[in-house]
Design a protein around this motif. Structure first.
Motif, PDB file in Angstrom:
ATOM      1  N   UNK A 170      -4.966  -8.903  43.488  1.00  0.00           N
ATOM      2  CA  UNK A 170      -4.636 -10.411  42.527  1.00  0.00           C
ATOM      3  C   UNK A 170      -5.779 -10.998  43.430  1.00  0.00           C
ATOM      4  N   UNK A 171      -6.825 -10.707  44.355  1.00  0.00           N
ATOM      5  CA  UNK A 171      -7.818 -11.419  45.198  1.00  0.00           C
ATOM      6  C   UNK A 171      -8.749 -11.450  44.472  1.00  0.00           C
ATOM      7  N   UNK A 172      -8.519  -9.383  43.887  1.00  0.00           N
ATOM      8  CA  UNK A 172      -9.868  -8.877  42.955  1.00  0.00           C
ATOM      9  C   UNK A 172     -10.347  -9.966  41.877  1.00  0.00           C
ATOM     10  N   UNK A 173      -8.655  -9.875  41.081  1.00  0.00           N
ATOM     11  CA  UNK A 173      -8.470 -10.631  39.670  1.00  0.00           C
ATOM     12  C   UNK A 173      -9.315 -12.302  39.702  1.00  0.00           C
ATOM     13  N   UNK A 174      -8.890 -12.800  40.587  1.00  0.00           N
ATOM     14  CA  UNK A 174      -9.207 -14.023  40.525  1.00  0.00           C
ATOM     15  C   UNK A 174     -11.038 -14.457  41.017  1.00  0.00           C
ATOM     16  N   UNK A 175     -11.145 -13.427  41.772  1.00  0.00           N
ATOM     17  CA  UNK A 175     -12.379 -13.869  41.973  1.00  0.00           C
ATOM     18  C   UNK A 175     -13.227 -14.020  40.292  1.00  0.00           C
ATOM     19  N   UNK A 176     -12.817 -12.583  39.642  1.00  0.00           N
ATOM     20  CA  UNK A 176     -13.209 -12.309  39.097  1.00  0.00           C
ATOM     21  C   UNK A 176     -13.176 -12.939  37.596  1.00  0.00           C
ATOM     22  N   UNK A 177     -12.068 -13.904  37.812  1.00  0.00           N
ATOM     23  CA  UNK A 177     -11.396 -14.479  36.302  1.00  0.00           C
ATOM     24  C   UNK A 177     -11.108 -15.634  36.876  1.00  0.00           C
ATOM     25  N   UNK A 178     -10.788 -16.399  37.316  1.00  0.00           N
ATOM     26  CA  UNK A 178     -10.846 -17.076  37.870  1.00  0.00           C
ATOM     27  C   UNK A 178     -11.830 -18.299  38.327  1.00  0.00           C
ATOM     28  N   UNK A 181     -13.899 -19.882  35.832  1.00  0.00           N
ATOM     29  CA  UNK A 181     -12.878 -20.787  35.127  1.00  0.00           C
ATOM     30  C   UNK A 181     -12.887 -22.265  35.746  1.00  0.00           C
ATOM     31  N   UNK A 182     -13.202 -22.076  36.979  1.00  0.00           N
ATOM     32  CA  UNK A 182     -12.996 -23.368  38.606  1.00  0.00           C
ATOM     33  C   UNK A 182     -14.505 -23.796  37.942  1.00  0.00           C
ATOM     34  N   UNK A 183     -15.367 -23.094  37.631  1.00  0.00           N
ATOM     35  CA  UNK A 183     -16.602 -23.470  37.485  1.00  0.00           C
ATOM     36  C   UNK A 183     -16.993 -23.857  36.512  1.00  0.00           C
ATOM     37  N   UNK A 184     -16.321 -23.856  35.374  1.00  0.00           N
ATOM     38  CA  UNK A 184     -16.131 -24.383  33.491  1.00  0.00           C
ATOM     39  C   UNK A 184     -14.941 -25.722  33.776  1.00  0.00           C
ATOM     40  N   UNK A 185     -14.241 -25.850  34.549  1.00  0.00           N
ATOM     41  CA  UNK A 185     -13.440 -27.172  34.473  1.00  0.00           C
ATOM     42  C   UNK A 185     -14.258 -27.679  35.359  1.00  0.00           C
ATOM     43  N   UNK A 186     -14.515 -27.204  36.142  1.00  0.00           N
ATOM     44  CA  UNK A 186     -15.591 -28.726  37.419  1.00  0.00           C
ATOM     45  C   UNK A 186     -16.611 -29.511  36.699  1.00  0.00           C
ATOM     46  N   UNK A 187     -17.617 -28.613  35.817  1.00  0.00           N
ATOM     47  CA  UNK A 187     -18.382 -29.402  34.322  1.00  0.00           C
ATOM     48  C   UNK A 187     -18.110 -29.990  33.403  1.00  0.00           C
ATOM     49  N   UNK A 188     -16.764 -29.841  33.264  1.00  0.00           N
ATOM     50  CA  UNK A 188     -15.947 -30.317  32.158  1.00  0.00           C
ATOM     51  C   UNK A 188     -15.061 -31.840  33.087  1.00  0.00           C
ATOM     52  N   UNK A 189     -15.091 -31.678  34.187  1.00  0.00           N
ATOM     53  CA  UNK A 189     -14.532 -32.728  34.840  1.00  0.00           C
ATOM     54  C   UNK A 189     -15.573 -34.024  35.223  1.00  0.00           C
ATOM     55  N   UNK A 190     -16.925 -33.350  35.546  1.00  0.00           N
ATOM     56  CA  UNK A 190     -17.389 -34.328  35.964  1.00  0.00           C
ATOM     57  C   UNK A 190     -18.176 -34.842  34.841  1.00  0.00           C
ATOM     58  N   UNK A 191     -18.664 -34.211  33.338  1.00  0.00           N
ATOM     59  CA  UNK A 191     -18.945 -35.012  31.891  1.00  0.00           C
ATOM     60  C   UNK A 191     -17.624 -35.575  32.125  1.00  0.00           C
ATOM     61  N   UNK A 192     -16.566 -35.518  32.379  1.00  0.00           N
ATOM     62  CA  UNK A 192     -15.484 -36.640  31.534  1.00  0.00           C
ATOM     63  C   UNK A 192     -15.324 -38.197  32.402  1.00  0.00           C
ATOM     64  N   UNK A 193     -15.987 -37.962  33.933  1.00  0.00           N
ATOM     65  CA  UNK A 193     -15.522 -39.089  34.497  1.00  0.00           C
ATOM     66  C   UNK A 193     -16.977 -39.505  33.876  1.00  0.00           C
ATOM     67  N   UNK A 194     -17.936 -38.547  33.367  1.00  0.00           N
ATOM     68  CA  UNK A 194     -19.164 -39.776  33.470  1.00  0.00           C
ATOM     69  C   UNK A 194     -19.276 -40.814  32.140  1.00  0.00           C
TER      70      UNK A 194
END
Length: 307
Positions: A170-178, A181-194
């Protein structure tokens, strides 16, 4: 009552209440053993819920106390009764615990535990904030994609459970997939806050997620860590339902006894152990059992001995 219906026995409510509290009193030492079981591990989820307590002060008024719940996924559950919601409750319960503590964003869990304790947050709480923004505006072009990507994040772990992946896999799967996704979620949240209105639900959601971002992304470092604290919240449901029936705890002295009963019942439920079978076999001997042997009779130990 069931006893009257099935056996024709009429027993007063006061007598039944006394019996229940006596069981709770007998179980208090067992809760201490369950706490040691939790603290000796590496991962604890925590949550708290208010509960009214009848006191002699202010006739006709109840005091708002709290049941704090500490548990391990697939393991012991301990309810700790406290008269307040202050930091002193988790500080006393956790002591010098130095594993992972997963909670919501409540500040009462800060500055507790040992110096190496790891604080982790809950993605369900973060998602809930953005979902509330979507409910206010179902066509929200900013919050809706963020919720969708958070759902994808949960889908990664759901797929791992379906495929019964090991923690390492599961750890490997998270590194590959999650992680992407986190990077994209963070960028969307930063943009939303602005662009979010300062007093709006979207801005509140962004602030919540960004303030906890380090704690929210701990699961990339610790494969045993779940994405959410939902198990801990689910353990609170019997309390929430119970409040509608028993309304309040009868006195501050009864609080720890009620918490002890809830601890054993919920621990048995987590372990898929019939609580009636467990109590029927263990409860008669609790009063005479040396404290040093209590660890041999916790629900988890009982399951291990009978599997």
């Amino acid at each position: 009552m069931i006893l009257e219906r099935d056996l024709g026995l009429e027993i007063s409510r006061a007598t039944l209440d006394g019996w229940v509290l006596k069981v709770g009193e007998l179980l208090i030492p067992m809760v201490a053993a369950l706490r040691r079981e939790l603290i000796s591990g590496s991962y604890i989820q925590a949550d708290e819920t208010p509960v009214d307590v009848q006191t002699r002060e202010g006739r006709g008024k109840n005091h708002q106390a709290y049941l704090w719940q500490y548990s391990r996924p697939g393991g012991a559950v301990v309810f700790d009764f406290r008269l307040g919601r202050g930091r002193d409750g988790p500080r006393r319960f956790l002591g010098q615990f130095e594993g992972i503590l997963q909670t919501d964003g409540y500040a009462g869990y800060d500055q507790i535990g040992g110096p190496r304790m790891v604080h982790a947050a809950c993605w369900s709480h973060a998602r809930r904030q953005f979902f509330e923004a979507v409910q206010l505006n179902p066509r929200d072009p900013v919050a809706t994609p963020i919720v969708a990507q958070m759902d994808e994040l949960f889908a990664v772990d759901a797929d791992a459970r379906r495929k019964t992946l090991t923690t390492a896999a599961r750890h490997i799967r998270r590194q590959e997939t999650a992680k992407p996704l986190l990077d994209d979620i963070r960028s969307k949240i930063d943009a939303a806050q602005s662009i979010a209105l300062p007093s709006g639900a979207l801005n509140k959601a962004c602030q919540y997620a960004l303030a906890l971002w380090k704690k929210l992304t701990r699961f990339l470092e610790y494969p045993e860590l779940e994405l959410s604290n939902n198990l801990a919240e689910n353990s609170m449901r019997p309390v929430a339902l119970g409040r509608k029936n028993w309304i309040h705890i009868g006195s501050p002295q009864a609080g720890p006894k009620v918490a002890a009963i809830l601890s054993v019942v919920e621990s048995c439920r987590r372990l898929k152990l019939p609580v009636r079978d467990y109590l029927a076999e263990t409860l008669p001997g609790f009063a005479d059992l040396p404290i040093r042997h209590l660890a041999e009779f916790t629900p988890a130990a009982w399951v291990a001995q009978h599997s």
